[in-house]
Design a protein around this motif. Structure first.
Motif, short mmCIF file in Angstrom:
data_model
loop_
_atom_site.label_atom_id
_atom_site.label_comp_id
_atom_site.label_asym_id
_atom_site.label_seq_id
_atom_site.Cartn_x
_atom_site.Cartn_y
_atom_site.Cartn_z
N VAL A 421 0.84 -1.20 0.00
CA VAL A 421 0.00 0.00 0.00
C VAL A 421 0.88 1.25 0.00
O VAL A 421 0.62 2.22 -0.73
N GLU A 422 1.92 1.22 0.80
CA GLU A 422 2.83 2.37 0.87
C GLU A 422 3.57 2.57 -0.45
O GLU A 422 3.71 3.70 -0.93
N GLN A 423 4.01 1.47 -1.06
CA GLN A 423 4.70 1.56 -2.35
C GLN A 423 3.80 2.16 -3.43
O GLN A 423 4.26 2.88 -4.30
N ALA A 424 2.49 1.84 -3.34
CA ALA A 424 1.54 2.34 -4.35
C ALA A 424 1.08 3.76 -4.06
O ALA A 424 0.40 4.38 -4.88
N GLY A 425 1.43 4.29 -2.89
CA GLY A 425 1.03 5.65 -2.53
C GLY A 425 -0.45 5.79 -2.28
O GLY A 425 -1.06 6.83 -2.57
N VAL A 426 -1.07 4.76 -1.71
CA VAL A 426 -2.51 4.76 -1.46
C VAL A 426 -2.79 5.11 0.00
O VAL A 426 -2.13 4.58 0.91
N GLN A 427 -3.77 5.97 0.20
CA GLN A 427 -4.24 6.29 1.54
C GLN A 427 -5.48 5.46 1.80
O GLN A 427 -6.53 5.67 1.18
N LEU A 428 -5.39 4.49 2.70
CA LEU A 428 -6.54 3.64 2.98
C LEU A 428 -7.58 4.39 3.80
O LEU A 428 -7.25 5.14 4.72
N THR A 429 -8.85 4.18 3.45
CA THR A 429 -9.95 4.71 4.24
C THR A 429 -10.15 3.82 5.47
O THR A 429 -9.53 2.76 5.60
#
Length: 442
Positions: A421-429
């Protein structure tokens, strides 16, 4: 005759000699076919048989469900009937009757286009290569073990360009025969965002009748078009791009249904125990947790699904299923327990042989872009090849009941997902954190 059967992307070429003793029983005939499927060659002829006593005979039906036509869309009959995101009572009822449901408008047109763009990014950037999955230290070890010639071949592979179909033969990702883009779970930005999409969650939640769910981390699908812009079938494309006609289950039907059989139940318990010990070092661990669904008596709703990213018509190829087979799996399993089951005792992927009467029963499920297809995991399903000028694009996704992960398993699984998730630059809800099992539901 020679038939090619695709099993998890590997083509097994088996020569099937459909010969049995005159007057052979239905059970003997099917044993012959499934021996051939699993061994790659026909079984030896019965002792004492002469050529005059051996004849060709057609396969007999073992348990074929009645054909139930799929209702079509009232506004556009090119598609099957589908439902709006808020029509949950209607699509739940449809799902229970037919074994699947299509919910339209789950993804916006912009999200679909971004998802398609990302599929091509993933292909062009070779995101499907194992080195992208391994930790940097292991990648270094792999490279150190490779010879200079091997390293050169890895670095200088011919490139794929989405705008130039002539390059689509260059080092296409693994599992192309199944229309799947590579063998690894995909953790790209849009794929992760789609997994935490509230509309996707709502549909699975209504069908499964519960809120505490986890989402799978699966793969992408792309069927390259076999026809050019002039609608002419291109011979070279047909030879290299055509996907396999397939029909299978992503479960073990006998272990799931035959609870009067101690061996079957014991096999299920052992498989469940092995899933509890997954460490997610092997990318396939994410698929194992999808396909081991336990016993029928546990009354758990087990689903599979896919997001359809471009309008998919009948001739575009793609998903098909044996409608209503969730109501017949137990009967089919009892009928075949002594015939087919012995060859698949330790499997949770079971292909249906081309000589099985059920093989000709699937119906296609054409649907609009932005639709979510959810089907009962007990339904036999697969896909048909593309025969059009349009490509088929999908993202595979399923949800399953949130489980109590052991401390060790939660640590391995959670850390890997956090890293991706961090590598993809995604902010999880907040919803995403729960669906990814990074935060408890209670």
């Amino acid at each position: 005759m020679t038939s090619e059967m695709l099993v998890h992307g590997f083509v097994i070429v088996c020569t099937t000699i459909a010969v049995v003793l005159a007057g052979a029983s239905q059970e003997d005939l099917l044993k012959h076919y499934y021996y051939t499927l699993t061994h790659g060659e026909p079984p030896p002829p019965p002792a004492g048989a002469t050529m005059e006593e051996v004849i060709q005979i057609d396969p007999l039906s073992i348990h074929s469900p009645p054909l139930v036509p799929i209702p079509r869309d009232k506004e556009d009959s090119r598609y099957v009937q589908s439902f709006g995101v808020d029509e949950h009572e209607e699509y739940v009822e449809f799902y229970r009757r037919y074994g699947f449901a299509v919910i339209h408008g789950v993804l916006s047109p912009e999200t679909c286009q971004q998802s398609i763009t990302e599929i091509w990014d993933y292909i062009e950037d070779r995101g499907y290569e194992l080195q992208r999955w391994l930790p940097p230290t292991l990648v270094e070890q792999v490279n150190n073990m490779a010879s200079p010639a091997q390293l050169g071949k890895m670095i200088n592979k011919p490139r794929i360009n989405r705008d130039e179909p002539t390059t689509w033969n260059n080092d296409w990702p693994p599992l192309e025969g199944a229309g799947i883009v590579g063998a690894l779970p995909v953790f790209t930005r849009q794929a992760l965002l789609n997994r935490q999409n509230p509309n996707v969650y709502k549909a699975f939640s209504h069908i499964m009748g519960r809120e505490d769910l986890m989402v799978s981390h699966d793969r992408l699908g792309l069927f390259r078009p076999l026809r050019n812009k002039d609608n002419r079938l291109v011979k070279s494309r047909r030879q290299k791009w055509k996907t396999a006609y397939s029909l299978h289950w992503d479960l073990n039907p006998w272990r799931h249904t035959l609870e009067d059989d101690f061996v079957m139940v014991q096999g299920t318990r052992e498989a469940q125990q092995s899933v509890k010990q997954l460490k997610y070092i092997d990318p396939g661990d994410f698929f194992l947790e999808n396909n081991e669904i336990g016993l029928q008596s546990e009354k758990q709703v087990n689903t599979q699904g896919m997001l359809n990213l471009a309008d998919n018509l009948e001739e575009d190829g793609g998903f098909h299923l044996v409608v209503g087979f969730h109501k017949h799996l137990a009967s089919w399993s009892r009928t075949t327990r002594n015939v087919i089951a012995p060859y698949f005792m330790d499997k949770n992927f079971v292909p249906i042989h081309g000589k099985d009467p059920m093989y000709g029963q699937p119906q296609r499920v054409p649907m609009r872009a932005g639709s979510l297809l959810i089907w009962d995991q007990r339904v036999a399903h697969g896909s048909r090849p593309n025969n059009s000028t349009r490509a088929r694009y999908v993202q595979f996704v399923k949800m399953f009941p949130a489980m109590d992960l052991s401390t060790e398993r939660a640590m391995y699984r959670g850390q890997l997902i956090k890293d991706k998730v961090e590598q993809a630059g995604v902010q999880l809800t907040e919803l995403g954190k729960k669906l990814f099992a990074l935060k408890p539901w209670t």
